[in-house]
Write an enzyme that holds these catalytic residues in place. Structure first.
Site, PDB file in Angstrom:
ATOM      1  N   ASP A  37       0.862  -1.178   0.000  1.00 17.50           N
ATOM      2  CA  ASP A  37       0.000   0.000   0.000  1.00 17.50           C
ATOM      3  C   ASP A  37       0.904   1.235   0.000  1.00 17.50           C
ATOM      4  OD1 ASP A  37      -1.720   2.116   0.543  1.00 17.50           O
ATOM      5  OD2 ASP A  37      -2.905   1.009   2.024  1.00 17.50           O
ATOM      6  N   HIS A  38       0.876   1.993  -1.111  1.00 12.39           N
ATOM      7  CA  HIS A  38       1.817   3.101  -1.257  1.00 12.39           C
ATOM      8  C   HIS A  38       1.490   4.267  -0.321  1.00 12.39           C
ATOM      9  CE1 HIS A  38       5.255   4.720  -3.110  1.00 12.39           C
ATOM     10  NE2 HIS A  38       5.060   4.258  -4.335  1.00 12.39           N
ATOM     11  N   ARG A  39       0.344   4.231   0.349  1.00 14.60           N
ATOM     12  CA  ARG A  39       0.060   5.267   1.341  1.00 14.60           C
ATOM     13  C   ARG A  39       0.934   5.106   2.582  1.00 14.60           C
ATOM     14  NH1 ARG A  39      -6.293   4.368   2.127  1.00 14.60           N
ATOM     15  NH2 ARG A  39      -5.442   2.244   2.326  1.00 14.60           N
TER      16      ARG A  39
END
Length: 439
Positions: free
Chosen positions: A408-410
């Site tokens: 998850d790039h967040r």
């Protein structure tokens, strides 16, 4: 002589935990007119995660079954009515509302949409015992086979099981129903069969088949769609030399410490992932949408993606980072076996914080798995195969594997994911020192 007063109790689908809002009714174990005892199993439901047997909260006589096999039932909707002999008569339509059981943990009093009533009365069950005789033994069948039998209206008592130990499988049910030559659904999908109170699948002129979707497949579709359109996915890949890992697995299988369990490369890969999490804790975290915060988990609850006859399930090894390698290997084998045989509970299939999937067992080199909702990373392991590899400046044949880490790039940047995957690759290339360091 005065007969005891009878009260009609209505049993509603309880909250089975883990935030589930509905379940698919699979199978009735009782019929109208049957005498049931307190805590006797009355039927099975399939939740988003598992098939669960429901015990009766009352003793008495079954008056009416209110749902049909294959029907999706909201939590709190009525399932059946039981006439007891411990209170004043209470008509089913009394304006005061039906009695609500309080004996099941998590049962909620809230009203729910009314279920479709099924008028399955005593005419079809006149031969059943009504005087307290014990019910006949239930056939040994997998949950998916039991649900398919309900959809195809096949009596499991007439089916001969060909599975291990005589267990009835889906193919056995199809064969008994006369559908043995029909094309079967894809892995984990519902078969092409008529559902009660729903249109039959129709083949169009283009020779297509419509397959009703429910149970685990339906929930999996909802979960991966939610994950794919909520978490911005990214992936990194690494191909590495796993010869030392393969050699170690062969050695461990002869070790007394692993008696009763068969260690696999997945055991070592899982330990490598847990080792990497210690350095990159963002891989064991989730994004809190309500607060906009990153929540780091102090314990790693390892999800093991498992292919089953009912579809994809992710059983969980709790606090995996605390387990020794023998205990980790044993726990992975146990939770995966429970998932495949339909013995997992809903709580055993939820709550993972990071996951691993072994796509190599299907003979493929790798993939880009979708995150389990609420997790920040999942590691995919490809097939380990002989490939040419440069060792000390010379070409050699080595055991090589491709790894991919979706994240998850967040929460996780490419730098963190890359470092973590490099750590996992180094672990597999020389696992013994890493394992000693983790003890």
């Amino acid at each position: 002589m005065t007969n005891p007063a009878r009260a009609v109790q209505e049993f509603r689908l309880p909250d089975l935990g883990e935030g589930l809002t509905d379940a698919d009714w699979v199978h009735w174990a009782v019929a109208v007119g049957d005498r049931v005892e307190l805590n006797q199993v009355i039927g099975e439901v399939e939740t988003a995660k598992a098939t669960v047997e429901l015990p009766s909260p009352y003793g008495g006589t079954v008056e009416e079954l209110l749902v049909e096999p294959g029907q999706t039932v909201p939590v709190g909707a009525p399932l059946l009515r039981i006439a007891t002999e411990d209170g004043p008569a209470e008509p089913a339509g009394d304006s005061g509302g039906p009695s609500r059981p309080s004996v099941l943990v998590g049962y909620g009093p809230g009203d729910a949409p009314q279920s479709r009533r099924a008028t399955r009365r005593a005419s079809a069950d006149a031969g059943r015992a009504r005087d307290g005789d014990p019910p006949p033994a239930r056939p040994d069948a997998k949950p998916g086979a039991r649900k398919l039998a309900a959809l195809l209206e096949v009596d499991l008592d007439t089916v001969t099981g060909t599975g291990r130990g005589g267990v009835i499988t889906r193919d056995d049910v199809r064969r008994t129903a006369g559908h043995g030559d029909e094309p079967t659904a894809g892995h984990g999908e519902e078969p092409t069969a008529e559902r009660p109170h729903s249109p039959a699948p129709e083949a169009s002129p283009e020779r297509t088949t419509r397959i009703p979707v429910g149970g685990v497949r339906k929930r999996t579709a909802e979960a991966v769609s939610r994950s794919a359109f909520t978490a911005p996915h990214a992936s990194v890949f690494l191909t590495c030399d796993a010869t030392a890992t393969v050699d170690l697995v062969s050695t461990l299988r002869a070790s007394p410490a692993f008696e009763g369990v068969r260690p696999t490369a997945l055991s070592i890969v899982s330990r490598a992932l847990l080792h990497a999490i210690a350095d990159e804790p963002s891989l064991n975290a989730h994004w809190d949408d309500d607060t906009g915060e990153i929540v780091l988990h102090h314990d790693a609850h390892l999800g093991i993606a498992t292919a089953t006859s009912d579809g994809l399930k992710v059983p969980v090894v709790r606090e995996a980072q605390r387990l020794s390698l023998p205990r980790l290997a044993r726990s992975i084998a146990e939770v995966a076996d429970r998932a495949r045989t339909g013995r997992s509970t809903p709580s055993g299939l939820t709550g993972s914080t990071v996951s691993v999937t072994n796509v190599g067992v299907f003979g493929v080199d790798g993939g880009t798995p979708i995150l389990n909702p609420g997790e920040s990373a999942i590691l995919a392991v490809g097939a380990i195969s002989d490939r040419p590899w440069v060792v000390d400046g010379a070409l050699a044949i080595r055991k090589v594997v491709t790894l991919s880490l979706s994240f998850d790039h967040r929460l996780v940047d490419g730098e963190q994911a890359g470092r973590a995957l490099a750590t996992i690759g180094a672990f597999l290339g020389d696992p013994v020192p890493m394992l000693l360091a983790d003890t």
